[in-house]
Each structure stands twice: as structure tokens, then as C-alpha cells.
Design a protein around this motif. Structure first.
Motif, mmCIF file in Angstrom:
data_model
loop_
_atom_site.group_PDB
_atom_site.id
_atom_site.type_symbol
_atom_site.label_atom_id
_atom_site.label_comp_id
_atom_site.label_asym_id
_atom_site.label_seq_id
_atom_site.Cartn_x
_atom_site.Cartn_y
_atom_site.Cartn_z
ATOM 1 N N LYS A 6 0.833 -1.209 0.000
ATOM 2 C CA LYS A 6 0.000 0.000 0.000
ATOM 3 C C LYS A 6 0.864 1.254 0.000
ATOM 4 C CE LYS A 6 -4.151 -1.887 2.265
ATOM 5 N NZ LYS A 6 -5.018 -1.827 3.463
ATOM 6 N N LYS A 7 1.907 1.207 0.831
ATOM 7 C CA LYS A 7 2.796 2.359 0.876
ATOM 8 C C LYS A 7 3.497 2.552 -0.457
ATOM 9 C CE LYS A 7 6.147 4.631 3.825
ATOM 10 N NZ LYS A 7 6.891 4.588 5.095
ATOM 11 N N MET A 8 3.860 1.438 -1.101
ATOM 12 C CA MET A 8 4.485 1.526 -2.411
ATOM 13 C C MET A 8 3.534 2.139 -3.426
ATOM 14 S SD MET A 8 6.994 1.129 -4.444
ATOM 15 C CE MET A 8 8.183 0.058 -3.623
ATOM 16 N N VAL A 9 2.250 1.715 -3.379
ATOM 17 C CA VAL A 9 1.251 2.271 -4.296
ATOM 18 C C VAL A 9 1.125 3.778 -4.082
ATOM 19 C CG1 VAL A 9 -1.215 2.316 -4.832
ATOM 20 C CG2 VAL A 9 -0.046 0.125 -4.564
ATOM 21 N N GLU A 10 1.030 4.190 -2.809
ATOM 22 C CA GLU A 10 0.914 5.612 -2.522
ATOM 23 C C GLU A 10 2.172 6.369 -2.934
ATOM 24 O OE1 GLU A 10 -1.780 7.144 -1.549
ATOM 25 O OE2 GLU A 10 -2.822 5.204 -1.632
ATOM 26 N N LEU A 11 3.332 5.711 -2.731
ATOM 27 C CA LEU A 11 4.583 6.338 -3.112
ATOM 28 C C LEU A 11 4.646 6.550 -4.620
ATOM 29 C CD1 LEU A 11 7.413 7.320 -2.272
ATOM 30 C CD2 LEU A 11 8.229 4.990 -2.617
ATOM 31 N N ILE A 12 4.211 5.532 -5.365
ATOM 32 C CA ILE A 12 4.209 5.643 -6.828
ATOM 33 C C ILE A 12 3.264 6.748 -7.272
ATOM 34 C CG2 ILE A 12 3.594 4.443 -8.959
ATOM 35 C CD1 ILE A 12 4.543 1.851 -7.615
ATOM 36 N N LYS A 13 2.058 6.759 -6.680
ATOM 37 C CA LYS A 13 1.090 7.795 -7.041
ATOM 38 C C LYS A 13 1.635 9.185 -6.724
ATOM 39 C CE LYS A 13 -3.160 5.053 -6.465
ATOM 40 N NZ LYS A 13 -4.413 4.916 -5.687
ATOM 41 N N GLY A 14 2.208 9.318 -5.514
ATOM 42 C CA GLY A 14 2.752 10.612 -5.121
ATOM 43 C C GLY A 14 3.899 11.046 -6.020
ATOM 44 N N ALA A 15 4.788 10.081 -6.323
ATOM 45 C CA ALA A 15 5.926 10.408 -7.191
ATOM 46 C C ALA A 15 5.446 10.785 -8.588
ATOM 47 C CB ALA A 15 6.883 9.212 -7.271
ATOM 48 N N ALA A 16 4.430 10.056 -9.096
ATOM 49 C CA ALA A 16 3.900 10.365 -10.425
ATOM 50 C C ALA A 16 3.250 11.741 -10.440
ATOM 51 C CB ALA A 16 2.891 9.294 -10.842
ATOM 52 N N THR A 17 2.517 12.065 -9.379
ATOM 53 C CA THR A 17 1.867 13.382 -9.306
ATOM 54 C C THR A 17 2.908 14.495 -9.280
ATOM 55 O OG1 THR A 17 -0.043 12.446 -8.131
ATOM 56 C CG2 THR A 17 0.321 14.834 -7.952
ATOM 57 N N LYS A 18 3.929 14.320 -8.435
ATOM 58 C CA LYS A 18 4.982 15.335 -8.355
ATOM 59 C C LYS A 18 5.720 15.469 -9.686
ATOM 60 C CE LYS A 18 5.882 14.861 -3.380
ATOM 61 N NZ LYS A 18 6.893 14.489 -2.347
ATOM 62 N N GLU A 19 6.005 14.314 -10.298
ATOM 63 C CA GLU A 19 6.714 14.355 -11.580
ATOM 64 C C GLU A 19 5.860 15.026 -12.646
ATOM 65 O OE1 GLU A 19 10.257 13.538 -13.742
ATOM 66 O OE2 GLU A 19 9.721 13.538 -11.622
ATOM 67 N N ARG A 20 4.560 14.725 -12.638
ATOM 68 C CA ARG A 20 3.648 15.340 -13.607
ATOM 69 C C ARG A 20 3.604 16.856 -13.409
ATOM 70 N NH1 ARG A 20 -0.310 12.630 -12.224
ATOM 71 N NH2 ARG A 20 0.031 10.856 -13.617
ATOM 72 N N GLU A 21 3.549 17.294 -12.157
ATOM 73 C CA GLU A 21 3.517 18.734 -11.879
ATOM 74 C C GLU A 21 4.811 19.404 -12.329
ATOM 75 O OE1 GLU A 21 2.795 18.887 -7.717
ATOM 76 O OE2 GLU A 21 0.631 18.489 -7.881
ATOM 77 N N ARG A 22 5.946 18.747 -12.040
ATOM 78 C CA ARG A 22 7.220 19.326 -12.465
ATOM 79 C C ARG A 22 7.301 19.411 -13.979
ATOM 80 N NH1 ARG A 22 9.620 15.380 -8.732
ATOM 81 N NH2 ARG A 22 9.936 16.324 -6.685
ATOM 82 N N VAL A 23 6.855 18.338 -14.657
ATOM 83 C CA VAL A 23 6.899 18.323 -16.126
ATOM 84 C C VAL A 23 6.014 19.420 -16.701
ATOM 85 C CG1 VAL A 23 6.202 16.997 -18.155
ATOM 86 C CG2 VAL A 23 7.547 15.903 -16.367
ATOM 87 N N GLU A 24 4.795 19.565 -16.163
ATOM 88 C CA GLU A 24 3.894 20.615 -16.645
ATOM 89 C C GLU A 24 4.523 21.994 -16.443
ATOM 90 O OE1 GLU A 24 0.267 19.985 -14.572
ATOM 91 O OE2 GLU A 24 -0.351 18.273 -15.811
ATOM 92 N N LYS A 25 5.150 22.194 -15.277
ATOM 93 C CA LYS A 25 5.795 23.475 -15.012
ATOM 94 C C LYS A 25 6.931 23.730 -16.000
ATOM 95 C CE LYS A 25 8.254 26.053 -11.418
ATOM 96 N NZ LYS A 25 8.812 26.005 -10.028
ATOM 97 N N LEU A 26 7.730 22.694 -16.271
ATOM 98 C CA LEU A 26 8.837 22.849 -17.209
ATOM 99 C C LEU A 26 8.342 23.118 -18.623
ATOM 100 C CD1 LEU A 26 11.271 20.062 -15.954
ATOM 101 C CD2 LEU A 26 11.584 22.532 -15.783
#
Length: 403
Positions: free
Chosen positions: A26-46
Motif C-alpha cells: 500500500k505504501k508503495m502504491v501511494e509512493l508511486i502515485k505521489g511520485a507520479a503526481t509530483k513528476e507530472r507537476e514538475r513536467v507541466e511546469k517545465l
């Protein structure tokens, strides 16, 4: 009744282990989701910033064209007006001369003199701009920028897909093209001897008191010390834990899941003093150990106090391949059973050793590391750092066996 009790005990143990692994999953799933969200936000900003850069460049080029057009057009239009006015004046003087009666000599001479003066007037100034308008070079500049941008996008897309600068696919990378230097890619490939897959179990007698173990596969750094029993092999100054198994011949491959935090993964000699000071006792900060560190931003390889930063994206799964016969240690990023070589440590006699301090240190000291028995080693550097000894991906093991 004894068998029933044992069976129930086994079931309870299994349930407890499942509960732990479910929590970790579960923690891995949340970690993946969180990392994907952060990465998506960074990519959109870039992308927004890149769009702003392009928009600024477009505005500058458009302004350059407008300024050039305004300057040159004003000059050209003034020249055109002067010529049109001169033509009209000359035509009028000619018409006046033609309308003079042949008997009126004085009037004829006056009109003739006016036409002569108009003909002798100074010509318009020569235009300052050349035949080639300077703003027409904008097409060339923007075209060059577009080609560079297209090439950069393709290169980065290939990088995301796991292709190297030579266009090598992941499958080719898996087949053993990983090397400390590009020149080493031309060397013959060596086939490791079996066994290859290595089952790592964490040794509770080596775990620092701030490391909580989950069975023999999971480890997490905690704030409250755990009252482990006294042990001469336990680390006391570094939040580290070792694998219980020794490695001293053949080839070994194991995988580790980075669940959270800063984690270092590597090997250490069996006889290393676990009571060494923090600065010296950490993995890779001495001649007795080597590791791959994830520091939250980059991967860094450490050996004998020297470090080398690796420009690669984050991988949750790290593969470690130890080849005693070749005296080589290779770290892989593993995703979807595909392997990306992060760094291989191997003695090399390349001329680049003279300008690469890290490779030079490997050249002179790595051999001594392989003269000892080694153990898998793990350093949980940040609070809540969490790792799990992962189940081996059979595809990766098969790839390494085919090398």
C-alpha cells in the motif's frame, strides 16, 4: 492437537507477514502515485517555462522583423515619394514648355530655364540597406532553432525509452554493454558462471538499533531505538544492516526495492569493524565497502571516500550484480523486467584513469576488495528510509546469464 497448534501458529505467522507486505505494498502504491503526481507537476511546469521561452523568442524575432521592416520601409517609401514628385515636376515643366506659343520667345526661354533647373536638381540619396534585407535571416535562425529543439526532443525521448546516445535499446544494454568507459564496450563479453540468482536475508545481529527489521527482507529507519540484544557484529554509529550470506566466488545478483527515503545499497568486507566512527563507517567512505546511494535527487556511487554522480532517472528497483571472476560490481536500474546500467565498477587500464580520480581509485583499490569475503550491505540514511529485498525478476536473471 500439537499439529493443529503448529498449523494455527504457521497461519498466524503467515497472516502477520501478509499484513506487513500488504502495508508495504500500500505504501508503495501511494509512493508511486505521489511520485507520479509530483513528476507530472514538475513536467507541466517545465513545459510552461519552455513555452514561455519559445514565446519570448518568437516575440523577439517578430519584433526584429517589424523593426527592420519599419526602418527599411520608411527609407524606401521616402525614396519612392521623391522620385514620384520629381517625375511629376519634370512632366509639368515639359508640358508647360510644350504649351508656350512659338512666337513668345521670352516665355519659352523662361519655361526652358525652369525645366533645365528641374533636371539639374540633386538626385535622391543612395539607399543604405543592401540587396539582402537583414531580417530575412530570421528564417534561417528560427529554422536552426527548430532543428536543435527537434533533435533534443528526440534524444530525450530515446533516453526516456531507455535508448542510449548510440541508439542502443534496453535489450542491447541488458546484454552487457554497460562499462566504466565507452571504450570498454568494444571488449569481449564474458559469460558469468552459475549460480547467479542470490537470495539475500538480512542479519538481525548486525542491524543498528535505529533500524527496524520486517522479517529477513524489510528494513526501515525509525526514531525510537529498538532494544536489540548485544552483538559484536552490530553497527553502533551508522544506521546499517548486512546480509547474512557470504560471497567469495562465482557471480551473484540480487534486487532491492527503494520504498522511501535516502538509501545506499552495496557490499562490505566480512571483517569490517561495525564500531567504526560514523564518517569512516558509512558504506563507500572506506576501502572496505562500495555502494550506490540514492540521495533524493541523484544516484551517486561511493568507494574509498570518492563519489561519482550518475545522471539517470529514479528507479524503485535496483539490481546488484557482483562478478568475482571479473572483479566487477554493476548497479542496474530495473523497471518492467528491463535493466538500465547505472554504473559498473571494474578495474580498467584506460588512459582516462589519469583524469578521472574516481576511476583511478577503482583501478588501485578495487582488487583488494575482492580479495576478501563480501556481504550485501545497506545504509538507511534518512529517517523513515525504507527498503525491501525484492523478489528476483526472472527475465533479468536470464539476461545476465546470456551475457
Amino acid at each position: 492437537q500439537a499439529q493443529q497448534a503448529k498449523f494455527l501458529s504457521d497461519v498466524e505467522n503467515e497472516l502477520e507477514e501478509l499484513a506487513v507486505t500488504i502495508a508495504q505494498s500500500k505504501k508503495m502504491v501511494e509512493l508511486i502515485k505521489g511520485a507520479a503526481t509530483k513528476e507530472r507537476e514538475r513536467v507541466e511546469k517545465l513545459f510552461v517555462e519552455a513555452s514561455e521561452v519559445l514565446a519570448t523568442f518568437q516575440k523577439e524575432v517578430a519584433g526584429f522583423i517589424e523593426d527592420g521592416e519599419r526602418s527599411m520601409l520608411g527609407e524606401a517609401e521616402a525614396d519612392l515619394r521623391w522620385k514620384e514628385e520629381r517625375r511629376a515636376k519634370l512632366a509639368q515643366c515639359k508640358q508647360n514648355l510644350e504649351n508656350v506659343p512659338s512666337t513668345d520667345t521670352i516665355y519659352f526661354l523662361q519655361e526652358f530655364q525652369a525645366l533645365k533647373v528641374a533636371m539639374e536638381e540633386n538626385l535622391s540619396p543612395t539607399l543604405s540597406f543592401q540587396n539582402e534585407l537583414n531580417f530575412t535571416k530570421c528564417t534561417q535562425a528560427v529554422g536552426a532553432m527548430k532543428d536543435v529543439l527537434s533533435a533534443a526532443c528526440k534524444k530525450q525521448w530515446d533516453h526516456l525509452q531507455g535508448k542510449g546516445i548510440d541508439g542502443l535499446s534496453l535489450q542491447e544494454t541488458e546484454e552487457g554493454l554497460c562499462s566504466p568507459h565507452p571504450s570498454a564496450r568494444r571488449s569481449p563479453r564474458h559469460r558469468p558462471s552459475s549460480p547467479l540468482a542470490f537470495i539475500v536475508d538480512l542479519d538481525s545481529d548486525t542491524a543498528d538499533k535505529f533500524i527496524q527489521l520486517f522479517g529477513t527482507k524489510g528494513a526501515k529507519r525509525v526514531l525510537c531505538p529498538i532494544p536489540y540484544p548485544e552483538s559484536p557484529t552490530r553497527f553502533i554509529n551508522c544506521e546499517q544492516v548486512l546480509g547474512v550470506n557470504l560471497m567469495n566466488r562465482g557471480n551473484y545478483y540480487w534486487e532491492v526495492e527503494i520504498i522511501d527515503g535516502w538509501v545506499s545499497i552495496g557490499v562490505i568486507t566480512e571483517d569490517f569493524d561495525p564500531q567504526a566512527s560514523y564518517n569512516y563507517g558509512r558504506l563507500g567512505r572506506n576501502k572496505h565497502s562500495c555502494c550506490l546511494q540514492w540521495n533524493g535527487q541523484n544516484y551517486v556511487v561511493w568507494f574509498s571516500g570518492f563519489d561519482s554522480v550518475i545522471q539517470q532517472p529514479f528507479f524503485h528497483t535496483i539490481g546488484v550484480f557482483l562478478e568475482y571472476s571479473e572483479k566487477a560490481l554493476t548497479f542496474y536500474g530495473v523497471k518492467d523486467s528491463k535493466m538500465t546500467c547505472l554504473r559498473q565498477l571494474k578495474v580498467s587500464h584506460s588512459a582516462t584513469d589519469q583524469i578521472d580520480p574516481f576511476q583511478g581509485k577503482i583501478r588501485y583499490h578495487l582488487v583488494s576488495l575482492f580479495s576478501c569475503k563480501l556481504k550485501p550491505a545497506f545504509f538507511l540514511e534518512s529517517v523513515d528510509a525504507h527498503l525491501q529485498i525484492g523478489p528476483l525478476k526472472k527475465d533479468c536473471v536470464s539476461v545476465l546469464k546470456r551475457r
